[in-house]
Design a protein around this motif. Structure first.
Motif: not given
Length: 258
Positions: A88-90, A98-101, A107-112
């Motif tokens: 799901f994170l992949y 949520a990719s590139g810049p 990888v950090a803010i949304i899951p956090g």
């Protein structure tokens, strides 16, 4: 009578007036509803664990884990695939927001924020009720989290190119060709972009064929280096004509021993 003799303190006393014997409770008062922790409960737990372990060992023996070829850091065409519990994170970091810049967002803010919101759970729903229907906030957040994880995992599995992944991980039997990595031709090969697709030992990969046992002359190899062939674009070789001669002679000489 002296003070304190024959008296029982039941108010502020910290010591019980009558010491109770250390005897386990009589479970016959609740037939079928409770049992002694030792050894009855633990024995059942051990039996269930043993059955699960034996079943799991039988499954691994009947269906061994699929193995792939040795990891090659120079293979730029490799398609990565994490374990199922990270799918799901992949999938999340594939989206544009949520990719590139914005990779740090995925990888950090949304899951956090998602996992950090669990800290607010005791404050959002303090109801003593145990029924899910009477705890709308806790139930709603739980269902929302499960739905998000399930959807992202499903999307990751559906959009993955399983055929290409199987091909890229296929274990190829080694050839009897001895690669002299100290030769001038190999040094030219290692300094070009060829090694990224054809591999360190010229064994090939999902993006390019092997360069061993080619039925090509040095001149034909030089023509391919300049003009490309198939999915290989033109002008991949960047170097002098002298080095290209060494590279072509080296590749044309790679023949398996019979």
């Amino acid at each position: 009578m002296k003070r304190g003799k024959g008296m029982k303190f039941v108010g502020d006393s910290r010591i019980p007036a009558e010491k109770m014997p250390n005897i386990p409770k009589d479970y016959s008062e609740y037939p079928g509803k409770t049992e002694a922790f030792w050894p009855d409960f633990l024995l059942k737990e051990w039996m269930v664990g043993a059955v699960f372990l034996i079943g799991f060992l039988c499954l691994t023996a009947a269906h061994p884990a699929p193995l792939e070829r040795i990891a090659d850091p120079t293979d730029a065409g490799y398609i990565p695939m994490p374990d199922w519990y990270f799918l799901f994170l992949y999938q999340l970091i594939k989206y544009q927001f949520a990719s590139g810049p914005f990779n740090i967002l995925g990888v950090a803010i949304i899951p956090g924020l998602a996992f950090g919101a669990l800290l607010l759970a005791p404050f959002l729903d303090r109801s003593p009720e145990r029924r899910a229907s009477k705890r709308p906030f806790a139930t709603g957040f739980m269902l929302l989290g499960i739905a998000a994880v399930f959807y992202l995992t499903w999307e990751s599995v559906v959009n993955h190119d399983w055929a290409a992944a199987e091909q890229q991980g296929k274990i190829v039997e080694g050839t009897d060709v001895e690669i002299d990595q100290d030769s001038e031709g190999y040094q030219v090969y290692a300094g070009q972009s060829c090694i990224n697709c054809h591999g360190e030992n010229l064994e090939g990969g999902p993006a390019a064929p092997a360069l061993v046992d080619l039925d090509l002359s040095p001149d034909e190899i030089k023509d391919i280096a300049h003009n490309g062939i198939g999915t290989m674009p033109a002008d991949q070789y960047q170097g002098s004509d002298e080095d290209l001669d060494k590279l072509a002679e080296f590749i044309a000489s790679l023949k398996s021993e019979e």
